[in-house]
Design a protein around this motif. Structure first.
Motif, PDB file in Angstrom:
ATOM      1  N   ARG A   1       0.824  -1.205   0.000  1.00  0.00           N
ATOM      2  CA  ARG A   1       0.000   0.000   0.000  1.00  0.00           C
ATOM      3  C   ARG A   1       0.862   1.260   0.000  1.00  0.00           C
ATOM      4  O   ARG A   1       0.537   2.247  -0.672  1.00  0.00           O
ATOM      5  CB  ARG A   1      -0.949  -0.008   1.206  1.00  0.00           C
ATOM      6  N   ARG A   2       1.948   1.234   0.726  1.00  0.00           N
ATOM      7  CA  ARG A   2       2.826   2.404   0.741  1.00  0.00           C
ATOM      8  C   ARG A   2       3.461   2.613  -0.632  1.00  0.00           C
ATOM      9  O   ARG A   2       3.561   3.740  -1.114  1.00  0.00           O
ATOM     10  CB  ARG A   2       3.911   2.226   1.806  1.00  0.00           C
ATOM     11  N   GLU A   3       3.870   1.527  -1.271  1.00  0.00           N
ATOM     12  CA  GLU A   3       4.461   1.614  -2.604  1.00  0.00           C
ATOM     13  C   GLU A   3       3.473   2.145  -3.628  1.00  0.00           C
ATOM     14  O   GLU A   3       3.834   2.918  -4.524  1.00  0.00           O
ATOM     15  CB  GLU A   3       4.951   0.219  -3.017  1.00  0.00           C
ATOM     16  N   ALA A   4       2.203   1.733  -3.490  1.00  0.00           N
ATOM     17  CA  ALA A   4       1.176   2.138  -4.447  1.00  0.00           C
ATOM     18  C   ALA A   4       0.542   3.481  -4.095  1.00  0.00           C
ATOM     19  O   ALA A   4      -0.313   3.974  -4.833  1.00  0.00           O
ATOM     20  CB  ALA A   4       0.085   1.068  -4.517  1.00  0.00           C
ATOM     21  N   GLY A   5       0.930   4.069  -2.969  1.00  0.00           N
ATOM     22  CA  GLY A   5       0.356   5.345  -2.559  1.00  0.00           C
ATOM     23  C   GLY A   5      -1.057   5.223  -2.033  1.00  0.00           C
ATOM     24  O   GLY A   5      -1.823   6.198  -2.049  1.00  0.00           O
ATOM     25  N   LEU A   6      -1.431   4.037  -1.546  1.00  0.00           N
ATOM     26  CA  LEU A   6      -2.772   3.819  -1.010  1.00  0.00           C
ATOM     27  C   LEU A   6      -2.827   4.224   0.454  1.00  0.00           C
ATOM     28  O   LEU A   6      -1.807   4.192   1.155  1.00  0.00           O
ATOM     29  CB  LEU A   6      -3.164   2.336  -1.145  1.00  0.00           C
ATOM     30  N   PRO A   7      -3.996   4.615   0.947  1.00  0.00           N
ATOM     31  CA  PRO A   7      -4.107   5.007   2.356  1.00  0.00           C
ATOM     32  C   PRO A   7      -3.858   3.822   3.279  1.00  0.00           C
ATOM     33  O   PRO A   7      -4.234   2.685   2.959  1.00  0.00           O
ATOM     34  CB  PRO A   7      -5.556   5.502   2.476  1.00  0.00           C
ATOM     35  N   MET A   8      -3.221   4.101   4.397  1.00  0.00           N
ATOM     36  CA  MET A   8      -2.931   3.057   5.377  1.00  0.00           C
ATOM     37  C   MET A   8      -4.128   2.903   6.315  1.00  0.00           C
ATOM     38  O   MET A   8      -4.355   3.731   7.196  1.00  0.00           O
ATOM     39  CB  MET A   8      -1.684   3.412   6.181  1.00  0.00           C
ATOM     40  N   LYS A   9      -4.897   1.857   6.108  1.00  0.00           N
ATOM     41  CA  LYS A   9      -6.071   1.592   6.931  1.00  0.00           C
ATOM     42  C   LYS A   9      -5.956   0.210   7.547  1.00  0.00           C
ATOM     43  O   LYS A   9      -5.502  -0.739   6.899  1.00  0.00           O
ATOM     44  CB  LYS A   9      -7.344   1.686   6.085  1.00  0.00           C
ATOM     45  N   TRP A  10      -6.398   0.116   8.797  1.00  0.00           N
ATOM     46  CA  TRP A  10      -6.267  -1.149   9.505  1.00  0.00           C
ATOM     47  C   TRP A  10      -7.089  -2.255   8.855  1.00  0.00           C
ATOM     48  O   TRP A  10      -6.663  -3.412   8.838  1.00  0.00           O
ATOM     49  CB  TRP A  10      -6.684  -0.974  10.965  1.00  0.00           C
ATOM     50  N   GLY A  11      -8.240  -1.933   8.329  1.00  0.00           N
ATOM     51  CA  GLY A  11      -9.105  -2.962   7.745  1.00  0.00           C
ATOM     52  C   GLY A  11      -8.423  -3.763   6.651  1.00  0.00           C
ATOM     53  O   GLY A  11      -8.321  -4.996   6.747  1.00  0.00           O
ATOM     54  N   PRO A  12      -7.942  -3.105   5.598  1.00  0.00           N
ATOM     55  CA  PRO A  12      -7.268  -3.844   4.524  1.00  0.00           C
ATOM     56  C   PRO A  12      -5.994  -4.555   4.984  1.00  0.00           C
ATOM     57  O   PRO A  12      -5.689  -5.652   4.513  1.00  0.00           O
ATOM     58  CB  PRO A  12      -6.941  -2.760   3.502  1.00  0.00           C
ATOM     59  N   VAL A  13      -5.261  -3.920   5.904  1.00  0.00           N
ATOM     60  CA  VAL A  13      -4.018  -4.546   6.376  1.00  0.00           C
ATOM     61  C   VAL A  13      -4.325  -5.806   7.178  1.00  0.00           C
ATOM     62  O   VAL A  13      -3.724  -6.862   6.963  1.00  0.00           O
ATOM     63  CB  VAL A  13      -3.199  -3.542   7.221  1.00  0.00           C
ATOM     64  N   LEU A  14      -5.283  -5.709   8.097  1.00  0.00           N
ATOM     65  CA  LEU A  14      -5.652  -6.885   8.893  1.00  0.00           C
ATOM     66  C   LEU A  14      -6.314  -7.949   8.027  1.00  0.00           C
ATOM     67  O   LEU A  14      -6.239  -9.141   8.321  1.00  0.00           O
ATOM     68  CB  LEU A  14      -6.586  -6.482  10.036  1.00  0.00           C
ATOM     69  N   GLY A  15      -6.971  -7.502   6.951  1.00  0.00           N
ATOM     70  CA  GLY A  15      -7.628  -8.450   6.061  1.00  0.00           C
ATOM     71  C   GLY A  15      -6.708  -9.088   5.048  1.00  0.00           C
ATOM     72  O   GLY A  15      -7.169  -9.859   4.194  1.00  0.00           O
ATOM     73  N   ALA A  16      -5.404  -8.790   5.144  1.00  0.00           N
ATOM     74  CA  ALA A  16      -4.458  -9.337   4.163  1.00  0.00           C
ATOM     75  C   ALA A  16      -4.435 -10.860   4.197  1.00  0.00           C
ATOM     76  O   ALA A  16      -4.154 -11.496   3.175  1.00  0.00           O
ATOM     77  CB  ALA A  16      -3.052  -8.787   4.427  1.00  0.00           C
ATOM     78  N   LEU A  17      -4.719 -11.441   5.348  1.00  0.00           N
ATOM     79  CA  LEU A  17      -4.708 -12.904   5.446  1.00  0.00           C
ATOM     80  C   LEU A  17      -5.769 -13.542   4.561  1.00  0.00           C
ATOM     81  O   LEU A  17      -5.664 -14.712   4.189  1.00  0.00           O
ATOM     82  CB  LEU A  17      -4.921 -13.338   6.898  1.00  0.00           C
ATOM     83  N   ARG A  18      -6.800 -12.775   4.222  1.00  0.00           N
ATOM     84  CA  ARG A  18      -7.834 -13.304   3.328  1.00  0.00           C
ATOM     85  C   ARG A  18      -7.339 -13.321   1.881  1.00  0.00           C
ATOM     86  O   ARG A  18      -7.960 -13.948   1.016  1.00  0.00           O
ATOM     87  CB  ARG A  18      -9.107 -12.457   3.395  1.00  0.00           C
ATOM     88  N   GLY A  19      -6.246 -12.596   1.634  1.00  0.00           N
ATOM     89  CA  GLY A  19      -5.743 -12.504   0.266  1.00  0.00           C
ATOM     90  C   GLY A  19      -6.776 -11.854  -0.628  1.00  0.00           C
ATOM     91  O   GLY A  19      -7.342 -10.806  -0.298  1.00  0.00           O
ATOM     92  N   HIS A  20      -7.077 -12.499  -1.722  1.00  0.00           N
ATOM     93  CA  HIS A  20      -8.082 -11.988  -2.653  1.00  0.00           C
ATOM     94  C   HIS A  20      -9.388 -12.770  -2.498  1.00  0.00           C
ATOM     95  O   HIS A  20     -10.084 -13.049  -3.474  1.00  0.00           O
ATOM     96  CB  HIS A  20      -7.550 -12.084  -4.084  1.00  0.00           C
ATOM     97  N   ASP A  21      -9.673 -13.129  -1.238  1.00  0.00           N
ATOM     98  CA  ASP A  21     -10.880 -13.896  -0.892  1.00  0.00           C
ATOM     99  C   ASP A  21     -10.937 -15.228  -1.635  1.00  0.00           C
ATOM    100  O   ASP A  21     -12.011 -15.723  -1.983  1.00  0.00           O
ATOM    101  CB  ASP A  21     -12.152 -13.084  -1.190  1.00  0.00           C
ATOM    102  N   ASP A  22      -9.755 -15.804  -1.868  1.00  0.00           N
ATOM    103  CA  ASP A  22      -9.710 -17.088  -2.564  1.00  0.00           C
ATOM    104  C   ASP A  22      -9.085 -18.199  -1.724  1.00  0.00           C
ATOM    105  O   ASP A  22      -8.907 -19.322  -2.194  1.00  0.00           O
ATOM    106  CB  ASP A  22      -8.937 -16.958  -3.877  1.00  0.00           C
ATOM    107  N   GLY A  23      -8.720 -17.877  -0.487  1.00  0.00           N
ATOM    108  CA  GLY A  23      -8.194 -18.895   0.421  1.00  0.00           C
ATOM    109  C   GLY A  23      -6.766 -19.329   0.156  1.00  0.00           C
ATOM    110  O   GLY A  23      -6.258 -20.231   0.841  1.00  0.00           O
ATOM    111  N   GLN A  24      -6.081 -18.679  -0.790  1.00  0.00           N
ATOM    112  CA  GLN A  24      -4.731 -19.127  -1.142  1.00  0.00           C
ATOM    113  C   GLN A  24      -3.717 -18.846  -0.028  1.00  0.00           C
ATOM    114  O   GLN A  24      -2.869 -19.696   0.276  1.00  0.00           O
ATOM    115  CB  GLN A  24      -4.289 -18.455  -2.443  1.00  0.00           C
ATOM    116  N   ILE A  25      -3.806 -17.661   0.584  1.00  0.00           N
ATOM    117  CA  ILE A  25      -2.871 -17.337   1.660  1.00  0.00           C
ATOM    118  C   ILE A  25      -3.133 -18.213   2.875  1.00  0.00           C
ATOM    119  O   ILE A  25      -2.196 -18.692   3.537  1.00  0.00           O
ATOM    120  CB  ILE A  25      -2.970 -15.843   2.025  1.00  0.00           C
ATOM    121  N   LEU A  26      -4.391 -18.457   3.185  1.00  0.00           N
ATOM    122  CA  LEU A  26      -4.710 -19.334   4.311  1.00  0.00           C
ATOM    123  C   LEU A  26      -4.204 -20.751   4.058  1.00  0.00           C
ATOM    124  O   LEU A  26      -3.767 -21.435   4.988  1.00  0.00           O
ATOM    125  CB  LEU A  26      -6.214 -19.336   4.554  1.00  0.00           C
TER     126      LEU A  26
END
Length: 247
Positions: A83-108
């Motif tokens: 997010r920092r590289e892409a200039g996106l806002p730093m929000k806890w929701g997306p960061v904490l939700g990173a474990l979900r990946g792209h909602d496809d279960g691959q990271i889990l």
């Protein structure tokens, strides 16, 4: 999306990745401290439970294998760097939700692989401990074994086995986990890319594996407190190494 991996990584790239990781940590320290604190709390709870129960046979393998879980603990840090590289806002929701990946279960799924590897290591290490303990005649709840010749031999054998397993896990996660945060790919594709990067840059990535291992173990020694800085910096640095490695 076609994925290609570089074959020209240098030690300079490792220095650059560490510098970029340090910059990410300084820019967004709250996220790094948060994930490091969770990792530290889990480690302290594990060791406290084993120490109180005087389970020396499990305490040493757990201490040696706990760094194996670090790559999965750093998933949120990869998202912060992305997010920092892409200039996106730093929000806890997306960061904490990173474990979900792209909602496809691959990271889990990768997380399951990491935890199974940790459990497998505990079983192997406990088996090695039991074999050498039987030869030493020292009680199973005593740490006196580690001061004997048999104990030293056990540490050598266990250390060699642990190093091989750690290298195998490093090889399949060093690129795959940040890739799964960054792209919509399946975990098999990500693992293949990780192994290809290792194969094309053996010396440099072996050096990176040694840096990570030594840094984590050194950070664990002072009651895990060193991990408050080391884990976030290494996590962010791994993201930048991934970005340098995969196109």
């Amino acid at each position: 999306m076609m994925t290609t991996v570089t074959n020209d990584l240098t030690i300079g790239d490792l220095r650059a990745a560490i510098a970029a990781g340090w910059a990410d940590f300084r820019a967004c320290p709250a996220f790094g401290l948060f994930f490091a604190a969770i990792y530290i709390a889990a480690g302290l709870l594990l060791y406290y439970a084993l120490f109180v129960r005087a389970e020396a046979a499990w305490l040493v393998p757990a201490a040696a294998g706990f760094p194996l879980l670090a790559p999965f603990a750093a998933v949120g840090l990869y998202e912060v760097s992305r997010r920092r590289e892409a200039g996106l806002p730093m929000k806890w929701g997306p960061v904490l939700g990173a474990l979900r990946g792209h909602d496809d279960g691959q990271i889990l799924t990768m997380g399951v692989i990491v935890f199974v590897a940790f459990a497998f290591w505990i079983g192997i290490a406990h088996g090695i401990f039991a074999i050498f303990m039987a030869q030493s005649g020292v009680g199973s709840q005593s740490l006196a074994l580690f001061g004997t010749a048999t104990g030293i031999a056990m540490l050598v054998v266990g250390g060699a086995a642990g190093a091989l397993m750690a290298l195998a896990l490093f090889s399949i996660t060093v690129i795959s986990l940040p890739m799964l945060v960054d792209r919509e790919v399946d975990f098999i594709t990500a693992i293949i890319a990780s192994l290809a990067t290792i194969r094309s840059n053996r010396f440099v990535l072996l050096a990176w594996a040694i840096i990570v291992a030594v840094s984590l173990f050194a950070a664990i020694v002072p009651l895990f407190l060193g991990l408050l800085v080391v884990l976030p910096v290494l996590g962010h640095a791994t993201w930048h190494l991934y970005r340098r490695s995969v196109h």
